[in-house]
Design an enzyme around this catalytic site. Structure first.
Site, PDB file in Angstrom:
ATOM      1  N   TYR A 153       0.931  -1.285   0.009  1.00  0.00           N
ATOM      2  CA  TYR A 153       0.006   0.247  -0.180  1.00  0.00           C
ATOM      3  C   TYR A 153       0.974   1.299   0.044  1.00  0.00           C
ATOM      4  O   TYR A 153       0.560   2.178  -0.589  1.00  0.00           O
ATOM      5  CB  TYR A 153      -1.002  -0.073   1.038  1.00  0.00           C
ATOM      6  CG  TYR A 153      -2.178  -1.025   0.615  1.00  0.00           C
ATOM      7  CD1 TYR A 153      -3.103  -0.762   0.006  1.00  0.00           C
ATOM      8  CD2 TYR A 153      -2.178  -2.219   1.371  1.00  0.00           C
ATOM      9  CE1 TYR A 153      -4.201  -1.550  -0.474  1.00  0.00           C
ATOM     10  CE2 TYR A 153      -3.086  -3.150   1.114  1.00  0.00           C
ATOM     11  CZ  TYR A 153      -4.029  -2.809  -0.001  1.00  0.00           C
ATOM     12  OH  TYR A 153      -5.117  -3.614  -0.340  1.00  0.00           O
ATOM     13  N   ASP A 160      -7.928   5.412  -4.474  1.00  0.00           N
ATOM     14  CA  ASP A 160      -7.073   6.481  -4.911  1.00  0.00           C
ATOM     15  C   ASP A 160      -8.129   7.945  -4.268  1.00  0.00           C
ATOM     16  O   ASP A 160      -9.040   7.619  -3.779  1.00  0.00           O
ATOM     17  CB  ASP A 160      -6.900   6.569  -6.315  1.00  0.00           C
ATOM     18  CG  ASP A 160      -8.262   6.742  -7.209  1.00  0.00           C
ATOM     19  OD1 ASP A 160      -8.787   7.557  -6.828  1.00  0.00           O
ATOM     20  OD2 ASP A 160      -8.348   5.779  -8.040  1.00  0.00           O
ATOM     21  N   HIS A 173     -14.490   1.456   0.221  1.00  0.00           N
ATOM     22  CA  HIS A 173     -13.658   0.436   0.615  1.00  0.00           C
ATOM     23  C   HIS A 173     -12.190   1.140   1.177  1.00  0.00           C
ATOM     24  O   HIS A 173     -11.038   0.434   1.043  1.00  0.00           O
ATOM     25  CB  HIS A 173     -12.848   0.034  -0.940  1.00  0.00           C
ATOM     26  CG  HIS A 173     -14.056  -1.119  -1.397  1.00  0.00           C
ATOM     27  ND1 HIS A 173     -14.184  -1.722  -2.694  1.00  0.00           N
ATOM     28  CD2 HIS A 173     -15.223  -1.795  -0.641  1.00  0.00           C
ATOM     29  CE1 HIS A 173     -15.013  -2.369  -2.641  1.00  0.00           C
ATOM     30  NE2 HIS A 173     -15.590  -2.646  -1.616  1.00  0.00           N
ATOM     31  N   GLY A 229     -17.157   1.805 -14.804  1.00  0.00           N
ATOM     32  CA  GLY A 229     -15.852   1.227 -14.565  1.00  0.00           C
ATOM     33  C   GLY A 229     -15.427   0.067 -13.524  1.00  0.00           C
ATOM     34  O   GLY A 229     -14.611   0.293 -12.811  1.00  0.00           O
ATOM     35  N   THR A 230     -16.587  -0.561 -13.188  1.00  0.00           N
ATOM     36  CA  THR A 230     -16.510  -1.662 -12.319  1.00  0.00           C
ATOM     37  C   THR A 230     -16.828  -3.044 -12.570  1.00  0.00           C
ATOM     38  O   THR A 230     -17.809  -3.274 -13.642  1.00  0.00           O
ATOM     39  CB  THR A 230     -17.252  -1.231 -10.969  1.00  0.00           C
ATOM     40  OG1 THR A 230     -17.301  -2.434  -9.923  1.00  0.00           O
ATOM     41  CG2 THR A 230     -18.709  -0.975 -11.058  1.00  0.00           C
TER      42      THR A 230
END
Ligand code: OAD
Length: 233
Positions: free
Chosen positions: A57, A95, A110, A176-177
């Site tokens: 990460y 992000d 998330h 976009g998933t």
């Protein structure tokens, strides 16, 4: 676009940040940046190899400095500024590109790369730069800070808030998933059964494409600005 739309929920996934240069999760080799999911994104992984999880990460966090929001993030931020009705942008992405584009009505379900979570007292603090294992929480003083990422098996954030917004939504847009990870993959069904119009923007059909009234194929940087122009027309 029909005129009776007031409440909008937008769900975004890794595909919206792909054109900014951030890798999506489910690449052809099934690895995330060279790692198996179980090695870096589970509570077990954190117990087994804390240094590896933190390093993974740290690399993702460092990468944020090299990328910029793209036209899709900008379009959603413009909608946020101009939309007088209710709007909730729910992102699965960790992000910070939505907020850097200017989005305000945003939830990171998330977690966030730029946040640290204390495993001892649950306090979250903003974080920049590397996060060595053993970093100390300024709330409880314990060396228990970890990346503030929702690992597999953990409960995503703000589910009550999201559920209420989905049930009130007149329009649900998914961008976009892949629809591979629940509970986000089930949002389209909640919105649809509550009467919302449902639209998907993706390069290819997702696992839940059949639940959408409209499934539009193409890059988010083209499709999202087009949709926002229609909504604001
Ligand atoms: P995925 O990597 O599973 O899916 C990315 C999706 O984006 C795919 O459906 C692609 O077709 C689509 N896509 C790629 N480039 C695109 C573009 N330029 N324009 C439009 N669509 C594009 O990513 P997610 O669905 O976000 O969780 O993954 C969900 C969750 O899985 C992530 O939040 C992550 C992971 O477990 C956590 O980190 C907790």
């Amino acid at each position: 676009m029909p005129h009776d739309i007031n409440n909008i929920v937008i769900l975004t996934g890794a595909g919206i940040s792909a054109e900014s240069g951030l890798a999506t999760f489910r690449g052809p080799d099934g690895l995330w940046e060279g790692h198996r999911v179980e090695d870096v994104c589970t509570p077990e992984a954190l117990r087994r190899d804390r240094a590896l999880v933190h390093r993974f990460y740290d690399e993702r966090r460092a990468k944020l400095a090299e990328v910029q929001p793209n036209a899709a993030h900008e379009a959603i931020a413009a909608l946020d500024r101009a939309w007088a009705g209710e709007l909730l942008i729910v992102t699965q992405n960790v992000d910070d590109l939505h907020e850097r584009a200017g989005a305000r009505r945003l939830l990171h379900m998330h977690g966030e790369l730029k946040s640290a979570l204390c495993a001892a007292c649950d306090k979250a603090v903003r974080w920049d730069g590397p996060m060595p294992p053993g970093s100390v929480c300024d709330g409880c003083g314990k060396p228990a800070l970890r990346p503030d990422i929702v690992f597999f098996g953990e409960m995503p954030y703000e589910m009550d808030h999201i559920d209420e917004a989905l049930k009130r939504a007149d329009l649900f847009v998914s961008i976009g998933t892949s629809g591979a990870v629940y509970p986000a993959a089930g949002f389209v069904q909640i919105a649809r059964y509550s009467g919302a119009r449902t639209i998907e923007l993706n390069l290819e059909p997702s696992a839940g494409s059949g639940y959408f009234d409209e499934s539009l194929r193409g890059p988010a940087s083209v499709l999202a600005p087009r949709l926002v122009r229609k909504l604001l027309a």
